[in-house]
Design a protein around this motif. Sequence first.
Motif, mmCIF file in Angstrom:
data_model
loop_
_atom_site.group_PDB
_atom_site.id
_atom_site.type_symbol
_atom_site.label_atom_id
_atom_site.label_comp_id
_atom_site.label_asym_id
_atom_site.label_seq_id
_atom_site.Cartn_x
_atom_site.Cartn_y
_atom_site.Cartn_z
ATOM 1 N N LEU A 76 -8.517 0.868 3.775
ATOM 2 C CA LEU A 76 -7.417 0.395 4.608
ATOM 3 C C LEU A 76 -6.870 -0.929 4.074
ATOM 4 O O LEU A 76 -5.655 -1.101 3.927
ATOM 5 C CB LEU A 76 -7.870 0.243 6.060
ATOM 6 N N GLU A 77 -7.748 -1.847 3.769
ATOM 7 C CA GLU A 77 -7.321 -3.154 3.262
ATOM 8 C C GLU A 77 -6.564 -2.998 1.934
ATOM 9 O O GLU A 77 -5.523 -3.634 1.718
ATOM 10 C CB GLU A 77 -8.526 -4.067 3.068
ATOM 11 N N ALA A 78 -7.068 -2.142 1.048
ATOM 12 C CA ALA A 78 -6.400 -1.924 -0.242
ATOM 13 C C ALA A 78 -5.003 -1.338 -0.046
ATOM 14 O O ALA A 78 -4.040 -1.773 -0.683
ATOM 15 C CB ALA A 78 -7.244 -1.012 -1.131
ATOM 16 N N LEU A 79 -4.881 -0.368 0.835
ATOM 17 C CA LEU A 79 -3.569 0.246 1.077
ATOM 18 C C LEU A 79 -2.592 -0.742 1.704
ATOM 19 O O LEU A 79 -1.417 -0.778 1.345
ATOM 20 C CB LEU A 79 -3.713 1.479 1.964
ATOM 21 N N LYS A 80 -3.076 -1.549 2.636
ATOM 22 C CA LYS A 80 -2.206 -2.555 3.243
ATOM 23 C C LYS A 80 -1.732 -3.552 2.195
ATOM 24 O O LYS A 80 -0.539 -3.904 2.155
ATOM 25 C CB LYS A 80 -2.943 -3.262 4.382
ATOM 26 N N ARG A 104 -1.349 -11.003 -12.232
ATOM 27 C CA ARG A 104 -2.736 -11.217 -11.791
ATOM 28 C C ARG A 104 -2.945 -10.684 -10.375
ATOM 29 O O ARG A 104 -3.957 -10.056 -10.081
ATOM 30 C CB ARG A 104 -3.108 -12.698 -11.875
ATOM 31 N N THR A 105 -1.986 -10.926 -9.503
ATOM 32 C CA THR A 105 -2.082 -10.423 -8.132
ATOM 33 C C THR A 105 -2.110 -8.906 -8.122
ATOM 34 O O THR A 105 -2.931 -8.288 -7.441
ATOM 35 C CB THR A 105 -0.902 -10.941 -7.280
ATOM 36 N N CYS A 106 -1.233 -8.304 -8.905
ATOM 37 C CA CYS A 106 -1.180 -6.843 -8.998
ATOM 38 C C CYS A 106 -2.495 -6.286 -9.532
ATOM 39 O O CYS A 106 -3.029 -5.306 -8.993
ATOM 40 C CB CYS A 106 -0.009 -6.441 -9.887
ATOM 41 N N GLU A 107 -3.050 -6.897 -10.558
ATOM 42 C CA GLU A 107 -4.324 -6.452 -11.130
ATOM 43 C C GLU A 107 -5.459 -6.586 -10.128
ATOM 44 O O GLU A 107 -6.321 -5.715 -10.019
ATOM 45 C CB GLU A 107 -4.642 -7.231 -12.403
ATOM 46 N N ALA A 110 -5.070 -3.815 -7.507
ATOM 47 C CA ALA A 110 -5.452 -2.532 -8.100
ATOM 48 C C ALA A 110 -6.967 -2.425 -8.267
ATOM 49 O O ALA A 110 -7.556 -1.370 -8.006
ATOM 50 C CB ALA A 110 -4.752 -2.341 -9.445
ATOM 51 N N ALA A 111 -7.625 -3.518 -8.670
ATOM 52 C CA ALA A 111 -9.089 -3.507 -8.827
ATOM 53 C C ALA A 111 -9.777 -3.274 -7.485
ATOM 54 O O ALA A 111 -10.756 -2.523 -7.399
ATOM 55 C CB ALA A 111 -9.566 -4.816 -9.452
ATOM 56 N N ALA A 112 -9.275 -3.907 -6.421
ATOM 57 C CA ALA A 112 -9.854 -3.704 -5.087
ATOM 58 C C ALA A 112 -9.667 -2.257 -4.642
ATOM 59 O O ALA A 112 -10.576 -1.659 -4.038
ATOM 60 C CB ALA A 112 -9.225 -4.664 -4.087
ATOM 61 N N ALA A 116 -12.696 0.434 -3.865
ATOM 62 C CA ALA A 116 -12.801 1.160 -2.593
ATOM 63 C C ALA A 116 -12.890 2.669 -2.815
ATOM 64 O O ALA A 116 -13.675 3.361 -2.172
ATOM 65 C CB ALA A 116 -11.603 0.825 -1.690
ATOM 66 N N VAL A 117 -12.100 3.181 -3.746
ATOM 67 C CA VAL A 117 -12.159 4.612 -4.071
ATOM 68 C C VAL A 117 -13.502 4.956 -4.691
ATOM 69 O O VAL A 117 -14.117 5.979 -4.354
ATOM 70 C CB VAL A 117 -10.980 5.015 -4.991
#
Length: 124
Positions: A76-80, A104-107, A110-112, A116-117
């Motif tokens: 949920l946190e990653a999708l938000k 850096r923010t995008c990376e 994406a890493a989070a 989670a996956v």
Amino acid sequence: DRVRGQLCAGDGGEGWCAVSYTPGQWWIDDRRPKGERLQIQAAHRGPGSSYCVASLNIYEDQDANARLIAAAPELLEALKNMGDWLSYALNKTDGAEPTAEDYRTCESIAAAARAAVDKAEGRS
């Protein structure tokens, strides 16, 4: 926490609605005796204290379902974060190219999401 797109009582339309769920990290309690229901635990009131947020009957797919449920807060946190980031990126009005900080923010987001996956699919 709030969820976008759900109709909220009294707000007259779509927006961010308050939802309630147990915050924090969830995990599978693998200390159960053989044949017992599988439980998903969440931290409660400090270290060493937890409680059951979900209990699954014993059946063929219970382990996979338990992993998915235990990963729900991180998913949920990653999708938000991804939704917020995409909204920001698509609505930039200055026409500027992405900065090093943007990348850096995008990376990081994406890493989070990948972590989670991986948790949901049993790779972590």
